[in-house]
Design an enzyme around this catalytic site. Sequence first.
Site, PDB file in Angstrom:
ATOM      1  CB  ALA C 258     -24.952   1.400 -44.479  1.00  0.00           C
ATOM      2  CB  ALA C 282     -30.788   3.698 -49.548  1.00  0.00           C
ATOM      3  N   GLY C 286     -30.889   9.035 -46.386  1.00  0.00           N
ATOM      4  CA  GLY C 286     -30.135   8.757 -44.798  1.00  0.00           C
ATOM      5  C   GLY C 286     -29.448   7.382 -44.683  1.00  0.00           C
ATOM      6  CE  LYS C 287     -34.692   4.127 -45.333  1.00  0.00           C
ATOM      7  NZ  LYS C 287     -35.796   4.000 -45.835  1.00  0.00           N
ATOM      8  CB  ILE C 288     -26.708   3.899 -48.506  1.00  0.00           C
ATOM      9  CG1 ILE C 288     -27.453   2.652 -48.054  1.00  0.00           C
ATOM     10  CG2 ILE C 288     -25.481   3.392 -49.224  1.00  0.00           C
ATOM     11  CD1 ILE C 288     -27.484   1.578 -48.955  1.00  0.00           C
TER      12      ILE C 288
END
Lengths: 317, 317, 317, 317
Positions: C258, C282, C286-288
């Site tokens: 993201a 996050a 590696g989600k953001i």
Amino acid sequence: MISMTNRDFKENLKKINQFDITKDTDIEELINSLKDTGFNAKRLALACEIYKEMINTPSCVKFFGLAGAIIPVGLQKVIHDFIIEGYLDVLVTTGANLTHDLAEALGYHHLQGDFHSGDFDDEYLHQEEINRIYDVFMPNKVYEGIEDFISNLEIPDTQMSVSSFLNFVGKQLPKNSYSVLRACYDKEIPIFCPAFTDSGLAMQLGFYNQKLNLNHFKDMLEMVNIAWDAKVAGICIVGGGVPKNFIMQSLQFCPNSAAYAIQITMDRPEPGGLSGATLREAISWGKINESAKYSTIISDATIALPLILWYLKKSRN
Amino acid sequence: MISMTNRDFKENLKKINQFDITKDTDIEELINSLKDTGFNAKRLALACEIYKEMINTPSCVKFFGLAGAIIPVGLQKVIHDFIIEGYLDVLVTTGANLTHDLAEALGYHHLQGDFHSGDFDDEYLHQEEINRIYDVFMPNKVYEGIEDFISNLEIPDTQMSVSSFLNFVGKQLPKNSYSVLRACYDKEIPIFCPAFTDSGLAMQLGFYNQKLNLNHFKDMLEMVNIAWDAKVAGICIVGGGVPKNFIMQSLQFCPNSAAYAIQITMDRPEPGGLSGATLREAISWGKINESAKYSTIISDATIALPLILWYLKKSRN
Amino acid sequence: MISMTNRDFKENLKKINQFDITKDTDIEELINSLKDTGFNAKRLALACEIYKEMINTPSCVKFFGLAGAIIPVGLQKVIHDFIIEGYLDVLVTTGANLTHDLAEALGYHHLQGDFHSGDFDDEYLHQEEINRIYDVFMPNKVYEGIEDFISNLEIPDTQMSVSSFLNFVGKQLPKNSYSVLRACYDKEIPIFCPAFTDSGLAMQLGFYNQKLNLNHFKDMLEMVNIAWDAKVAGICIVGGGVPKNFIMQSLQFCPNSAAYAIQITMDRPEPGGLSGATLREAISWGKINESAKYSTIISDATIALPLILWYLKKSRN
Amino acid sequence: MISMTNRDFKENLKKINQFDITKDTDIEELINSLKDTGFNAKRLALACEIYKEMINTPSCVKFFGLAGAIIPVGLQKVIHDFIIEGYLDVLVTTGANLTHDLAEALGYHHLQGDFHSGDFDDEYLHQEEINRIYDVFMPNKVYEGIEDFISNLEIPDTQMSVSSFLNFVGKQLPKNSYSVLRACYDKEIPIFCPAFTDSGLAMQLGFYNQKLNLNHFKDMLEMVNIAWDAKVAGICIVGGGVPKNFIMQSLQFCPNSAAYAIQITMDRPEPGGLSGATLREAISWGKINESAKYSTIISDATIALPLILWYLKKSRN
């Protein structure tokens, strides 16, 4: 990352402790187990360890800030024991706690019962003259007892400091009670109460002694002197509020800011108020030392404080 | 006021217990002391007492809802013991907890260290492939271990229910681990996971088994059947979320709504979400009985849950 | 300090804006004023600005996670407008919100009144068959309306994905309602509901269609595909829960994590649960993205979400 | 249930307002829409309406309690306008807010910047002599400015009340600033500060005036007199703390307890502290009237307070 390179970080990593509890576990074992977990359990364990180190450091001046309805809810003896055991050297608290302490010391009681919090009819309580503190109650007649006591006090000096006055009050109270005021008198522990006039006790004092002008500035300066002289300073903050700030401001410009700091609160940092501020933020102000050991527990003090006392008593023997 | 006339209220009032703690206090004594105080300490004590009564009621079906990062933080053995000791009959949890349970069961570990929460460099952690859960860490390589396990699973039925699948997984896991999945298999305790596809475990399952369609509706109906058949229902909710709602909705239209209810959460009612909703609100829905015994503790579960387990183990001997 | 040397920090400092409000202030001016303050006001302003940038980035796929009793409390039209205005591309929500949306779409209503929250007699409400959601009410007769609707549905495929089923449901609903289900159908916006069987809607579906096995894994894989294909990903999380995790896990291993992230919640990070986790955490997963723009507002969504919508509508003209 | 039979309850039920927002909505319309929803949005709307009624009641004495870092964060002009517009008659606040107000009035500034809260290096800040208040900053050099001011003050009476002293300070400050101290002087609004010695301002005063003994008891008695004389009392509490208690205790034994009460806080009732206590609890103490109109908003004041001011300015024209 504070005081840690990223390389140190990886070397520092250890396995989470999937700990065991048996019926024979004791509080020291439990806290030691929680030390290697995370979240608030870990921070409770860390606070216990820090407090123990504070106690085991003879030169450490232990400042204890107490806000919240701690006396009414049933922790009078817990605070009393922190004092008697030598776990604190300076107490800063609210006028409310002192008012409630006085009430219990005079033989009055706070009340509770077998019903749900939130299920109370406050209009009825008002008619019955029962004041509510969440699920704890104080009948108005307690005020009459305090009034009797206050009206008979012969205050030695209308311009004495608040802490001297509280010492004088402590001396009048029964020796074998659980009173915090009395315990501080017995142990020669100063009590500071910067918002003293924000209390039922001060209201009655003011009504009976129209010329009273207890000197709040003298307290402020005395507190700064104690902080200034502390070779090692340690702080335990329960609930934040004025007691937290008063301790913190005293340490701000001292040669030795706090080397140990514990905080128990349900407040959080995001809205920016001091009660919820992190202990780390206090490093920027010079109130807490860069190399201090510190821990904040997000918990109701009624749960965390008895556990800490229990651990301290157990682990010191 | 619920179930109480105002007259009853006054007769019910008792003195707050200004309780004592010594180094020889045990957990049962502490909880008994807290019973007659207030705030969260009292509600913790009440929860302990209610849970004991649930256990001592043979006909009581004990539903246990578990949300939050309970396995990563170090409470795997605590939950394991609730299962092995017979303190729960139905477990409802999140896919995340099951993923983390599987990781520990396969010999991987969550990590922690001697540093402050909040002092982490998440960019560095990302480079090092270490995932952060507040102050607990899980290296990415754990996923590889899960992947090995998943890729070798021979799933007996692509349309089996999620709970049957979890039972099948539990059977594959080491017998002497602290695994919740394995403990439930051993004790024949059903695990429901209504949001199973919201997890790393399900992601890998889906990648390796493109035709998999575990039947979530079968779980839902089975859960309703269990609730329907319960002569006495008791619930313990940790953290709210889907597990809370799934247990609650199952009880809503049953002949016997919950007679006992415990809730441990940091969420509050004011924003209107279910996780923070009071247990009393559930009475309006018919999920909890009008005459139920219930208690909500506003506390980090990492503190409250070990204390409850400790009390239960101690007080049953 | 993230992405910033200490030198940059000092150069970056600007005066706090002691802002002015007049009767002629508009929402755009207010938000612009709050931008240069602090605490949650600043983070609300930052969220508004980030959301506007998401909308103005044509390649941005906007994931919107919705948990909490948002439809019952009166924000159905607000969510509807996010959809119709093109402010979201993928909706992930709870079965409860969909159940309540369906109820309103079918002409039933949630109720409120001129009384204090907390002053309700839940036993009386239960007798009257009125279910309480804090200070909002839903009569049981709403279930009858949903039952009528469900019992007449001719489900095209018992193994279709949940999102396909919800699209099918949306198509049956009145065109001019404020229904979120209908609006998503009209705008071809997929709705994911990973915990669908945790809802009154699914309960009734299951009772009427014993063979139903909507495919949750298909949804999971489809969601991953959408996330994988997103050149730019933006996320807005309302309330946390399963919707937050489901969006986050889909982005975890994608080429583009993201670039924008907004979070509105009353949960906090300290107890370690995902709902209260910081957006910064996050990044480790590696989600953001490391260079993402993000903002968390600690606020009841019923206050923050209308303000954001208002700002977006105003500032885009 | 308060002031309501169960029969009344059902008749009182109305549809939730699934409200609409357009770019042309104004703040009055938004608040009116929120009035018929639930959760904190509704309570914000109710607070707006109550405040308007307080203002429109000429005999209403409006007590305003202000705790939290409201001046540093950028709400100085907002509070200034409450004073100038006649929206408050008595201000009770913390020494910290007065210290920060004085700093801004003397031409110093609080600082902020384009970075994330939580990403600060407090050791670096300490070296640079920049004090942090969450994501707001105050350089130490501000203290020098305050010191200059204090050292030149010719205090007319070392035993004057704190409120008289604050009035005297207000008079010295620039007329066209946003200063709260100056605005109160101009409008002849008393400022009470019960914990005055808990502030940087008082620290410097004490250092420069070793004989100073501002009379806190005089303030306490004056406050009681104002409360006693109030035909109608209204209160607005921001953030709780000492200001909340000081206002409340003054009203406790008065002929007319508060007829209106608003509270904006992030604190909650469960831990039993006064800051989070419900307004309803104050009815038991006689601080708030049984028939009072009251509303608590669980919100960061930086969001709620500007909205209330905006509504009041808009709706009064």
